[in-house]
Design a protein around this motif. Sequence first.
Motif, PDB file in Angstrom:
ATOM      1  N   ILE A  19       0.846  -1.190   0.000  1.00 10.58           N
ATOM      2  CA  ILE A  19       0.000   0.000   0.000  1.00 10.58           C
ATOM      3  C   ILE A  19       0.881   1.238   0.000  1.00 10.58           C
ATOM      4  CG2 ILE A  19      -1.751   1.311   1.229  1.00 10.58           C
ATOM      5  CD1 ILE A  19      -2.827  -1.289   0.095  1.00 10.58           C
ATOM      6  N   GLY A  20       0.560   2.137  -0.875  1.00  8.37           N
ATOM      7  CA  GLY A  20       1.310   3.377  -0.959  1.00  8.37           C
ATOM      8  C   GLY A  20       0.445   4.574  -0.609  1.00  8.37           C
ATOM      9  N   TRP A  21       1.092   5.573  -0.049  1.00  8.80           N
ATOM     10  CA  TRP A  21       0.453   6.879   0.165  1.00  8.80           C
ATOM     11  C   TRP A  21       1.092   7.871  -0.801  1.00  8.80           C
ATOM     12  CZ3 TRP A  21      -3.715   8.222   2.939  1.00  8.80           C
ATOM     13  CH2 TRP A  21      -4.157   7.383   3.959  1.00  8.80           C
ATOM     14  N   PHE A  22       0.254   8.667  -1.400  1.00 10.81           N
ATOM     15  CA  PHE A  22       0.693   9.671  -2.350  1.00 10.81           C
ATOM     16  C   PHE A  22      -0.009  10.976  -2.028  1.00 10.81           C
ATOM     17  CE2 PHE A  22       2.741   6.587  -5.074  1.00 10.81           C
ATOM     18  CZ  PHE A  22       2.080   5.422  -4.737  1.00 10.81           C
ATOM     19  N   ARG A  23       0.534  12.063  -2.526  1.00  2.70           N
ATOM     20  CA  ARG A  23      -0.129  13.337  -2.315  1.00  2.70           C
ATOM     21  C   ARG A  23       0.021  14.210  -3.556  1.00  2.70           C
ATOM     22  NH1 ARG A  23       3.880  15.968   2.302  1.00  2.70           N
ATOM     23  NH2 ARG A  23       5.655  16.443   0.918  1.00  2.70           N
ATOM     24  N   GLN A  24      -0.924  15.107  -3.692  1.00  3.56           N
ATOM     25  CA  GLN A  24      -0.862  16.054  -4.801  1.00  3.56           C
ATOM     26  C   GLN A  24      -1.382  17.404  -4.331  1.00  3.56           C
ATOM     27  OE1 GLN A  24      -2.719  14.789  -8.488  1.00  3.56           O
ATOM     28  NE2 GLN A  24      -1.354  16.134  -9.628  1.00  3.56           N
ATOM     29  N   ALA A  25      -0.520  18.379  -4.475  1.00  8.28           N
ATOM     30  CA  ALA A  25      -0.877  19.756  -4.150  1.00  8.28           C
ATOM     31  C   ALA A  25      -1.290  20.469  -5.423  1.00  8.28           C
ATOM     32  CB  ALA A  25       0.301  20.453  -3.502  1.00  8.28           C
ATOM     33  N   PRO A  26      -2.085  21.526  -5.315  1.00  5.31           N
ATOM     34  CA  PRO A  26      -2.527  22.257  -6.509  1.00  5.31           C
ATOM     35  C   PRO A  26      -1.342  22.726  -7.335  1.00  5.31           C
ATOM     36  CG  PRO A  26      -3.770  22.958  -4.603  1.00  5.31           C
ATOM     37  CD  PRO A  26      -2.689  22.061  -4.085  1.00  5.31           C
TER      38      PRO A  26
END
Length: 128
Positions: free
Chosen positions: A34-41
Amino acid sequence: QVQLVESGGGLVQPGGSLRLSCAASGFTLDAYAIGWFRQAPGKEREGVSCISSSDASTYYGNSVKGRFTISRDNAKNTVYLQMSSLNTEDTAVYYCARRRRECTSYGGWRSGLVFGSWGQGTQVTVSS
């Protein structure tokens, strides 16, 4: 139906902590990394952390190493991301996703390209 649901996001002051949860349903969590990812504007998606299936090996992006901790509870079919010492650059929508077997299997984890069953995301905002 395979599903990953993130929760635990919110507004926190700089220096604060949050714990995100990724609840899995429709499949057996212990067969997947399981991976966690993030995306900012306006920014590209970033690999935050990953936890493998077999030995629960953990991996972190350079920007969160030492501040975030990923863990899994297979009995609860849930993966957690404990985030501490948060700063404004951690503001983003956080997503979890799965891939077969290990984080470092073919294709790696950082890009998220070999991951599937993405959740809907949870917003984390770090602001004073």
